[in-house]
Design a protein around this motif. Structure first.
Motif, PDB file in Angstrom:
ATOM      1  N   LYS A 207       1.252   7.468   0.419  1.00  0.00           N
ATOM      2  CA  LYS A 207       1.485   6.079  -0.004  1.00  0.00           C
ATOM      3  C   LYS A 207       0.816   5.764  -1.341  1.00  0.00           C
ATOM      4  O   LYS A 207       1.379   5.018  -2.160  1.00  0.00           O
ATOM      5  CB  LYS A 207       1.001   5.113   1.077  1.00  0.00           C
ATOM      6  CG  LYS A 207      -0.461   5.283   1.467  1.00  0.00           C
ATOM      7  CD  LYS A 207      -0.819   4.423   2.669  1.00  0.00           C
ATOM      8  CE  LYS A 207      -2.277   4.640   3.077  1.00  0.00           C
ATOM      9  NZ  LYS A 207      -2.644   3.851   4.267  1.00  0.00           N
ATOM     10  N   HIS A 208      -0.368   6.318  -1.605  1.00  0.00           N
ATOM     11  CA  HIS A 208      -1.033   6.077  -2.882  1.00  0.00           C
ATOM     12  C   HIS A 208      -0.243   6.714  -4.025  1.00  0.00           C
ATOM     13  O   HIS A 208      -0.105   6.115  -5.108  1.00  0.00           O
ATOM     14  CB  HIS A 208      -2.461   6.629  -2.844  1.00  0.00           C
ATOM     15  CG  HIS A 208      -3.353   5.919  -1.876  1.00  0.00           C
ATOM     16  ND1 HIS A 208      -3.954   4.712  -2.169  1.00  0.00           N
ATOM     17  CD2 HIS A 208      -3.744   6.241  -0.617  1.00  0.00           C
ATOM     18  CE1 HIS A 208      -4.672   4.328  -1.131  1.00  0.00           C
ATOM     19  NE2 HIS A 208      -4.568   5.237  -0.182  1.00  0.00           N
ATOM     20  N   ALA A 211       2.949   4.636  -4.670  1.00  0.00           N
ATOM     21  CA  ALA A 211       2.625   3.406  -5.402  1.00  0.00           C
ATOM     22  C   ALA A 211       2.360   3.715  -6.871  1.00  0.00           C
ATOM     23  O   ALA A 211       2.801   2.973  -7.767  1.00  0.00           O
ATOM     24  CB  ALA A 211       1.415   2.726  -4.763  1.00  0.00           C
ATOM     25  N   ARG A 212       1.640   4.819  -7.127  1.00  0.00           N
ATOM     26  CA  ARG A 212       1.355   5.201  -8.513  1.00  0.00           C
ATOM     27  C   ARG A 212       2.646   5.519  -9.264  1.00  0.00           C
ATOM     28  O   ARG A 212       2.817   5.125 -10.433  1.00  0.00           O
ATOM     29  CB  ARG A 212       0.405   6.397  -8.523  1.00  0.00           C
ATOM     30  CG  ARG A 212      -0.032   6.826  -9.926  1.00  0.00           C
ATOM     31  CD  ARG A 212      -1.212   7.780  -9.879  1.00  0.00           C
ATOM     32  NE  ARG A 212      -0.953   8.950  -9.076  1.00  0.00           N
ATOM     33  CZ  ARG A 212      -1.584   9.234  -7.929  1.00  0.00           C
ATOM     34  NH1 ARG A 212      -2.487   8.406  -7.453  1.00  0.00           N
ATOM     35  NH2 ARG A 212      -1.307  10.335  -7.251  1.00  0.00           N
ATOM     36  N   ASN A 215       4.507   2.232 -10.084  1.00  0.00           N
ATOM     37  CA  ASN A 215       3.849   1.514 -11.180  1.00  0.00           C
ATOM     38  C   ASN A 215       4.057   2.229 -12.511  1.00  0.00           C
ATOM     39  O   ASN A 215       4.285   1.592 -13.548  1.00  0.00           O
ATOM     40  CB  ASN A 215       2.356   1.367 -10.888  1.00  0.00           C
ATOM     41  CG  ASN A 215       2.078   0.406  -9.750  1.00  0.00           C
ATOM     42  OD1 ASN A 215       2.791  -0.587  -9.577  1.00  0.00           O
ATOM     43  ND2 ASN A 215       1.050   0.668  -8.970  1.00  0.00           N
ATOM     44  N   THR A 221       7.859  -5.313  -8.504  1.00  0.00           N
ATOM     45  CA  THR A 221       7.448  -5.508  -7.116  1.00  0.00           C
ATOM     46  C   THR A 221       8.356  -6.531  -6.441  1.00  0.00           C
ATOM     47  O   THR A 221       9.148  -7.214  -7.086  1.00  0.00           O
ATOM     48  CB  THR A 221       5.990  -5.996  -7.041  1.00  0.00           C
ATOM     49  OG1 THR A 221       5.892  -7.285  -7.675  1.00  0.00           O
ATOM     50  CG2 THR A 221       5.060  -5.021  -7.738  1.00  0.00           C
ATOM     51  N   ALA A 225       2.860  -9.909  -6.785  1.00  0.00           N
ATOM     52  CA  ALA A 225       1.825  -8.925  -7.104  1.00  0.00           C
ATOM     53  C   ALA A 225       2.079  -8.302  -8.474  1.00  0.00           C
ATOM     54  O   ALA A 225       3.223  -8.119  -8.892  1.00  0.00           O
ATOM     55  CB  ALA A 225       1.766  -7.840  -6.036  1.00  0.00           C
ATOM     56  N   TRP A 228       2.377  -2.276  -7.512  1.00  0.00           N
ATOM     57  CA  TRP A 228       2.548  -1.766  -6.152  1.00  0.00           C
ATOM     58  C   TRP A 228       1.210  -1.314  -5.582  1.00  0.00           C
ATOM     59  O   TRP A 228       0.375  -0.752  -6.289  1.00  0.00           O
ATOM     60  CB  TRP A 228       3.525  -0.603  -6.157  1.00  0.00           C
ATOM     61  CG  TRP A 228       4.929  -1.035  -6.433  1.00  0.00           C
ATOM     62  CD1 TRP A 228       5.523  -1.151  -7.660  1.00  0.00           C
ATOM     63  CD2 TRP A 228       5.906  -1.441  -5.485  1.00  0.00           C
ATOM     64  NE1 TRP A 228       6.816  -1.600  -7.527  1.00  0.00           N
ATOM     65  CE2 TRP A 228       7.082  -1.784  -6.197  1.00  0.00           C
ATOM     66  CE3 TRP A 228       5.920  -1.551  -4.092  1.00  0.00           C
ATOM     67  CZ2 TRP A 228       8.233  -2.219  -5.561  1.00  0.00           C
ATOM     68  CZ3 TRP A 228       7.071  -1.977  -3.461  1.00  0.00           C
ATOM     69  CH2 TRP A 228       8.209  -2.312  -4.188  1.00  0.00           C
ATOM     70  N   HIS A 229       1.016  -1.545  -4.286  1.00  0.00           N
ATOM     71  CA  HIS A 229      -0.209  -1.141  -3.595  1.00  0.00           C
ATOM     72  C   HIS A 229       0.146  -0.237  -2.422  1.00  0.00           C
ATOM     73  O   HIS A 229       1.209  -0.392  -1.790  1.00  0.00           O
ATOM     74  CB  HIS A 229      -0.979  -2.360  -3.088  1.00  0.00           C
ATOM     75  CG  HIS A 229      -1.498  -3.235  -4.181  1.00  0.00           C
ATOM     76  ND1 HIS A 229      -2.720  -3.037  -4.783  1.00  0.00           N
ATOM     77  CD2 HIS A 229      -0.954  -4.318  -4.791  1.00  0.00           C
ATOM     78  CE1 HIS A 229      -2.914  -3.954  -5.709  1.00  0.00           C
ATOM     79  NE2 HIS A 229      -1.849  -4.748  -5.737  1.00  0.00           N
ATOM     80  N   ALA A 230      -0.743   0.685  -2.108  1.00  0.00           N
ATOM     81  CA  ALA A 230      -0.500   1.620  -1.007  1.00  0.00           C
ATOM     82  C   ALA A 230      -0.292   0.885   0.310  1.00  0.00           C
ATOM     83  O   ALA A 230       0.518   1.302   1.147  1.00  0.00           O
ATOM     84  CB  ALA A 230      -1.671   2.598  -0.885  1.00  0.00           C
ATOM     85  N   SER A 231      -1.015  -0.218   0.517  1.00  0.00           N
ATOM     86  CA  SER A 231      -0.896  -0.952   1.775  1.00  0.00           C
ATOM     87  C   SER A 231       0.509  -1.511   1.958  1.00  0.00           C
ATOM     88  O   SER A 231       1.034  -1.558   3.077  1.00  0.00           O
ATOM     89  CB  SER A 231      -1.923  -2.093   1.823  1.00  0.00           C
ATOM     90  OG  SER A 231      -1.732  -2.980   0.733  1.00  0.00           O
ATOM     91  N   TYR A 232       1.152  -1.928   0.858  1.00  0.00           N
ATOM     92  CA  TYR A 232       2.508  -2.474   0.969  1.00  0.00           C
ATOM     93  C   TYR A 232       3.520  -1.350   1.202  1.00  0.00           C
ATOM     94  O   TYR A 232       4.504  -1.538   1.936  1.00  0.00           O
ATOM     95  CB  TYR A 232       2.875  -3.261  -0.282  1.00  0.00           C
ATOM     96  CG  TYR A 232       4.119  -4.110  -0.103  1.00  0.00           C
ATOM     97  CD1 TYR A 232       4.125  -5.189   0.767  1.00  0.00           C
ATOM     98  CD2 TYR A 232       5.292  -3.807  -0.783  1.00  0.00           C
ATOM     99  CE1 TYR A 232       5.251  -5.962   0.953  1.00  0.00           C
ATOM    100  CE2 TYR A 232       6.439  -4.568  -0.614  1.00  0.00           C
ATOM    101  CZ  TYR A 232       6.408  -5.651   0.256  1.00  0.00           C
ATOM    102  OH  TYR A 232       7.537  -6.403   0.448  1.00  0.00           O
TER     103      TYR A 232
END
Length: 551
Positions: A207-208, A211-212, A215, A221, A225, A228-232
């Motif tokens: 997920k990280h 997201a990277r 971005n 997004t 936000a 992008w974040h890993a949690s999403y």
């Protein structure tokens, strides 16, 4: 006298309107008329007072803690718009709380009615007034909660009867609500992003990393936000709505949402197919059982699998990179070593296993067995069957869970209608088993177009790509991405095939047992100045025993 203003509303929607401004303005004006010095304004944004959550974890709760700690020896005024801002709990709880506060020196004041409650004026008339107001506020909240609960219960019943209608305009971020009567419509750009997230998950990216990538590529997004974040990413991957399912639930005021009933299929238009979803879930599960090591490079394919034969501790990766020898040749000095030995935890096995040597030997021993056809792109004629198989497997799991629940309920109640439901669901599970077996047979037949020779060619091409990357000192961003995906695919396959991998120092060897019961011994040998890994394969003792018992 010093005063604290308390402002509260029970939902974020109220905060968007005039509730905050009205309460703030009225309380400030009231304090000014009374000549009170406002020391602070306490705001509980979107917190319900019906269940008392605000008094436990909100700003009001922190104010009460200050009072109990003796922060106001000369007394203090707690000013609010009206009494039900402080609590909408039962009249008894409100009165006990008010009595406690006034005994500690707090003067509770309300703008409504210009009322003050303190230890000196809490007479019978004041007590009756407080109890009546609290009871009315509590009953109002009970009615609202009951009406909302009843309305949603009716909507869930409609879905259970098979009626498909838009219950609310709140929808997943990749869907819009259009038309009359309203219907859910996929937003093409966002749907493509969701599919990309699942495809990159299947390719082995976490997920990280995903997201990277989003971005880096400037992908917009779904909300406000900035990136992008890993949690999403995780939230999207875990959302049953991607398959078109709606999971009914309840969210009592001040509490977390809880699931109610079974998921409703075909409520939303699906954004990914069942096969892609199943492969993504499998990829996530295998990554959860291991640690890749050193960020996105996946330097250690055996992380979480390799253990020390002497003490059972994991083998840890020590990266020293390429070193130059006195004769000018380069040697790779990345090693696997027992973690307990390295940390001085009592293990005597200090043998360093050169990672580069052993990775190649281990992959040579197992890769042909580990890499199944599904680790490569499926032929077009197989895709349809794979999707149907994944969907049927998912439906079987849902029916089996419901059958187990019905059986447990029947054991408790002995009700005949519950038994009938259990028998119906058990029959559905049996039907799924028959259908799944037939679909698996059809997939195997369809994949027969890929000959063993073609399969070997793909495996060796993958190994060649792996070796090519290993021999290059530096990689560009695009090559680094391909390298990661290649190693991730191989790592997933190895972890699915190998049950145990043990590194022994005396004699120097590695023993592996596959999940199919094949015992593989690998030893380090030298031939004419060249170092290599040789291996032998036998059937494990446990597998031989199983076959003997079956025979």
């Amino acid at each position: 006298m010093e005063a604290y203003i308390y402002i509260r509303w029970s939902s974020a929607e109220q905060g968007k309107g005039s509730s905050l401004e009205r309460q703030m303005s009225d309380c400030r004006a009231h304090a000014q008329r009374k000549g009170w010095l406002v020391r602070d304004e306490l705001i509980d944004d979107g917190i319900s007072a019906f269940r008392g959550r605000h008094a436990a974890e909100g700003k009001l709760g922190r104010f009460v803690a200050m009072v109990e700690a003796g922060a106001f020896p000369d007394g203090v005024i707690l000013l609010t718009e009206k009494l039900d801002r402080l609590s909408r709990e039962s009249a008894k709880k409100v009165f006990v709380w008010l009595l406690k506060m006034t005994e500690l020196g707090v003067v509770v004041a309300t703008v409504e009615g210009d009322r003050r409650y303190d230890r000196d004026n809490l007479d019978m008339a004041a007590i009756i007034e407080v109890v009546v107001k609290a009871q009315l506020a509590n009953e109002e909240s009970e009615k609202k909660a009951s009406r909302l609960s009843g309305a949603w219960a009716a909507k869930r019943a409609q879905l259970a009867r098979g009626e498909r209608k838009v219950l609310t305009r709140r929808a997943p971020a990749w869907l819009a609500v259009e038309g009359e009567p309203p219907r859910f419509v996929l937003m093409p750009e966002r749907a493509a992003i969701v599919r990309r997230i699942f495809e990159e998950t299947v390719a082995g990216l976490g997920k990280h990393h995903i997201a990277r990538n989003l971005n880096r590529d400037g992908v917009p997004t779904f909300g406000r936000a900035s990136g992008w974040h890993a949690s999403y990413i995780q939230k999207i991957l875990n959302n049953p709505a991607v398959l078109g399912e709606y999971q009914p639930g309840q969210k009592p005021r001040g509490e977390a949402r809880r699931i109610v009933g079974d998921a409703v299929p075909d409520y939303y238009p699906p954004v990914v197919d069942a096969d892609l979803h199943a492969n993504a879930m499998r990829s996530m599960a295998t990554r959860c059982r291991r640690v890749a090591g050193r960020g996105r490079r996946l330097v250690n394919l055996f992380a979480g699998l390799a253990v020390c034969a002497e003490c059972g501790s994991r083998m840890t990766f020590r990266a020293k990179g390429l070193k130059s020898r006195a004769d000018g040749t380069m040697v790779n000095e990345d090693y696997l070593i027992c973690d307990s030995y390295q940390r001085g935890r009592g293990c005597g096995s200090g043998r360093h296993f050169n990672y580069r040597e052993w990775e190649g030997g281990i992959l040579d021993a197992i890769l042909l067995d580990a890499m199944e056809d599904r680790h490569f792109s499926s032929p077009d004629e197989v895709r349809t069957i794979e999707i149907e198989l994944a969907e049927r497997t998912r439906r079987r799991a849902a029916d089996r869970n419901q059958a187990e629940t019905a059986l447990a309920l029947y054991v408790q109640t002995s009700r005949p209608e519950v038994k009938a439901l259990w028998l119906e669901l058990a029959g559905s599970v049996d039907e799924h088993d028959v259908a799944i077996a037939e679909l698996q047979r059809r997939v195997a037949v369809a994949r027969g177009a890929v000959s063993p020779e073609e399969h070997r060619r793909r495996i060796f091409a993958l190994r060649d790509k792996l070796d090519a990357f290993a021999n290059r000192v530096t990689l560009g961003a695009e090559d680094e991405q391909v390298r990661f995906q290649t190693r991730a695919r191989i790592m997933e396959a190895v972890h699915e095939l190998v049950s145990t991998m043990t590194f022994k120092a005396d004699p120097i060897m590695v023993n592996m047992v596959t999940r199919q019961g094949v015992d593989i011994d690998l030893v380090r040998e030298e031939w004419g100045g060249q170092i290599g890994i040789s291996f032998t394969k036998t059937m494990s003792q446990s597998r031989r025993s199983d076959l003997a018992a079956a025979g």
